[in-house]
Design a protein around this motif. Structure first.
Motif, PDB file in Angstrom:
ATOM      1  N   PHE A  62       0.853  -1.177   0.000  1.00  0.00           N
ATOM      2  CA  PHE A  62       0.000   0.000   0.000  1.00  0.00           C
ATOM      3  C   PHE A  62       0.891   1.229   0.000  1.00  0.00           C
ATOM      4  O   PHE A  62       1.687   1.434   0.903  1.00  0.00           O
ATOM      5  N   VAL A  63       0.787   2.031  -1.042  1.00  0.00           N
ATOM      6  CA  VAL A  63       1.540   3.278  -1.160  1.00  0.00           C
ATOM      7  C   VAL A  63       0.500   4.389  -1.245  1.00  0.00           C
ATOM      8  O   VAL A  63      -0.131   4.576  -2.285  1.00  0.00           O
ATOM      9  N   PRO A  64       0.284   5.127  -0.134  1.00  0.00           N
ATOM     10  CA  PRO A  64      -0.831   6.063  -0.060  1.00  0.00           C
ATOM     11  C   PRO A  64      -0.881   7.118  -1.161  1.00  0.00           C
ATOM     12  O   PRO A  64      -1.957   7.524  -1.570  1.00  0.00           O
ATOM     13  N   ASN A  65       0.273   7.550  -1.651  1.00  0.00           N
ATOM     14  CA  ASN A  65       0.268   8.618  -2.667  1.00  0.00           C
ATOM     15  C   ASN A  65       0.439   8.094  -4.087  1.00  0.00           C
ATOM     16  O   ASN A  65       0.642   8.865  -5.005  1.00  0.00           O
ATOM     17  N   ARG A  66       0.329   6.790  -4.278  1.00  0.00           N
ATOM     18  CA  ARG A  66       0.470   6.211  -5.620  1.00  0.00           C
ATOM     19  C   ARG A  66      -0.880   6.201  -6.336  1.00  0.00           C
ATOM     20  O   ARG A  66      -1.886   5.746  -5.801  1.00  0.00           O
ATOM     21  N   VAL A  67      -0.889   6.673  -7.564  1.00  0.00           N
ATOM     22  CA  VAL A  67      -2.079   6.633  -8.398  1.00  0.00           C
ATOM     23  C   VAL A  67      -2.013   5.350  -9.226  1.00  0.00           C
ATOM     24  O   VAL A  67      -1.029   5.106  -9.921  1.00  0.00           O
ATOM     25  N   ASN A  68      -3.034   4.528  -9.121  1.00  0.00           N
ATOM     26  CA  ASN A  68      -3.123   3.288  -9.887  1.00  0.00           C
ATOM     27  C   ASN A  68      -4.123   3.500 -11.015  1.00  0.00           C
ATOM     28  O   ASN A  68      -5.243   3.958 -10.780  1.00  0.00           O
ATOM     29  N   ILE A  69      -3.711   3.159 -12.213  1.00  0.00           N
ATOM     30  CA  ILE A  69      -4.576   3.324 -13.380  1.00  0.00           C
ATOM     31  C   ILE A  69      -4.705   1.974 -14.066  1.00  0.00           C
ATOM     32  O   ILE A  69      -3.733   1.423 -14.563  1.00  0.00           O
ATOM     33  N   GLU A  70      -5.917   1.448 -14.064  1.00  0.00           N
ATOM     34  CA  GLU A  70      -6.203   0.159 -14.684  1.00  0.00           C
ATOM     35  C   GLU A  70      -6.710   0.391 -16.102  1.00  0.00           C
ATOM     36  O   GLU A  70      -7.619   1.182 -16.329  1.00  0.00           O
ATOM     37  N   LEU A  71      -6.098  -0.314 -17.053  1.00  0.00           N
ATOM     38  CA  LEU A  71      -6.477  -0.203 -18.461  1.00  0.00           C
ATOM     39  C   LEU A  71      -7.108  -1.503 -18.941  1.00  0.00           C
ATOM     40  O   LEU A  71      -6.738  -2.582 -18.497  1.00  0.00           O
ATOM     41  N   SER A  72      -8.023  -1.392 -19.893  1.00  0.00           N
ATOM     42  CA  SER A  72      -8.604  -2.572 -20.536  1.00  0.00           C
ATOM     43  C   SER A  72      -7.609  -3.083 -21.579  1.00  0.00           C
ATOM     44  O   SER A  72      -6.590  -2.445 -21.842  1.00  0.00           O
ATOM     45  N   ASP A  73      -7.920  -4.206 -22.180  1.00  0.00           N
ATOM     46  CA  ASP A  73      -7.068  -4.753 -23.242  1.00  0.00           C
ATOM     47  C   ASP A  73      -6.957  -3.807 -24.431  1.00  0.00           C
ATOM     48  O   ASP A  73      -5.988  -3.854 -25.180  1.00  0.00           O
ATOM     49  N   THR A  74      -7.948  -2.948 -24.589  1.00  0.00           N
ATOM     50  CA  THR A  74      -7.924  -1.981 -25.692  1.00  0.00           C
ATOM     51  C   THR A  74      -7.320  -0.648 -25.264  1.00  0.00           C
ATOM     52  O   THR A  74      -7.413   0.334 -25.983  1.00  0.00           O
ATOM     53  N   ARG A  75      -6.696  -0.631 -24.059  1.00  0.00           N
ATOM     54  CA  ARG A  75      -5.971   0.537 -23.519  1.00  0.00           C
ATOM     55  C   ARG A  75      -6.894   1.681 -23.093  1.00  0.00           C
ATOM     56  O   ARG A  75      -6.475   2.817 -23.009  1.00  0.00           O
ATOM     57  N   GLU A  76      -8.144   1.380 -22.802  1.00  0.00           N
ATOM     58  CA  GLU A  76      -9.056   2.385 -22.265  1.00  0.00           C
ATOM     59  C   GLU A  76      -8.982   2.344 -20.742  1.00  0.00           C
ATOM     60  O   GLU A  76      -8.814   1.279 -20.153  1.00  0.00           O
ATOM     61  N   ILE A  77      -9.110   3.500 -20.105  1.00  0.00           N
ATOM     62  CA  ILE A  77      -9.050   3.557 -18.651  1.00  0.00           C
ATOM     63  C   ILE A  77     -10.319   2.938 -18.074  1.00  0.00           C
ATOM     64  O   ILE A  77     -11.422   3.322 -18.414  1.00  0.00           O
ATOM     65  N   VAL A  78     -10.127   1.956 -17.173  1.00  0.00           N
ATOM     66  CA  VAL A  78     -11.217   1.254 -16.531  1.00  0.00           C
ATOM     67  C   VAL A  78     -11.435   1.800 -15.118  1.00  0.00           C
ATOM     68  O   VAL A  78     -12.574   1.988 -14.695  1.00  0.00           O
ATOM     69  N   ARG A  79     -10.328   2.088 -14.414  1.00  0.00           N
ATOM     70  CA  ARG A  79     -10.417   2.484 -13.009  1.00  0.00           C
ATOM     71  C   ARG A  79      -9.184   3.287 -12.633  1.00  0.00           C
ATOM     72  O   ARG A  79      -8.088   2.999 -13.097  1.00  0.00           O
ATOM     73  N   VAL A  80      -9.371   4.285 -11.763  1.00  0.00           N
ATOM     74  CA  VAL A  80      -8.274   5.064 -11.207  1.00  0.00           C
ATOM     75  C   VAL A  80      -8.459   5.079  -9.700  1.00  0.00           C
ATOM     76  O   VAL A  80      -9.550   5.364  -9.216  1.00  0.00           O
ATOM     77  N   TRP A  81      -7.384   4.720  -8.963  1.00  0.00           N
ATOM     78  CA  TRP A  81      -7.497   4.664  -7.505  1.00  0.00           C
ATOM     79  C   TRP A  81      -6.154   4.955  -6.834  1.00  0.00           C
ATOM     80  O   TRP A  81      -5.110   4.865  -7.484  1.00  0.00           O
ATOM     81  N   LEU A  82      -6.184   5.377  -5.574  1.00  0.00           N
ATOM     82  CA  LEU A  82      -4.978   5.659  -4.802  1.00  0.00           C
ATOM     83  C   LEU A  82      -4.634   4.491  -3.911  1.00  0.00           C
ATOM     84  O   LEU A  82      -5.508   3.836  -3.364  1.00  0.00           O
ATOM     85  N   GLY A  83      -3.341   4.253  -3.724  1.00  0.00           N
ATOM     86  CA  GLY A  83      -2.922   3.232  -2.756  1.00  0.00           C
ATOM     87  C   GLY A  83      -1.906   2.291  -3.284  1.00  0.00           C
ATOM     88  O   GLY A  83      -1.489   2.241  -4.374  1.00  0.00           O
TER      89      GLY A  83
END
Length: 56
Positions: free
Chosen positions: A35-56
């Motif tokens: 868990f890294v509190p200031n890290r932005v996590n960006i989840e991409l689909s197989d087609t490189r579209e953003i699915v989810r953005v979250w901190l931690g």
């Protein structure tokens, strides 16, 4: 803005844009459990579209 094709999203490019530590990954990739509190996590689909953005 409408994109006609997926853009090349790299961790370095995202971190530069948002000014924070970033992890960019594709749905289904294995991730560490740390868990890294200031890290932005960006989840991409197989087609490189953003699915989810979250901190931690």
């Amino acid at each position: 803005m409408t994109l006609t094709k997926p853009q090349d999203l790299s961790t370095e490019a995202i971190a530069t844009l948002i000014g924070k530590n970033a992890r960019v990954y594709t749905t289904g990739d294995m991730l560490t459990q740390d868990f890294v509190p200031n890290r932005v996590n960006i989840e991409l689909s197989d087609t490189r579209e953003i699915v989810r953005v979250w901190l931690g």
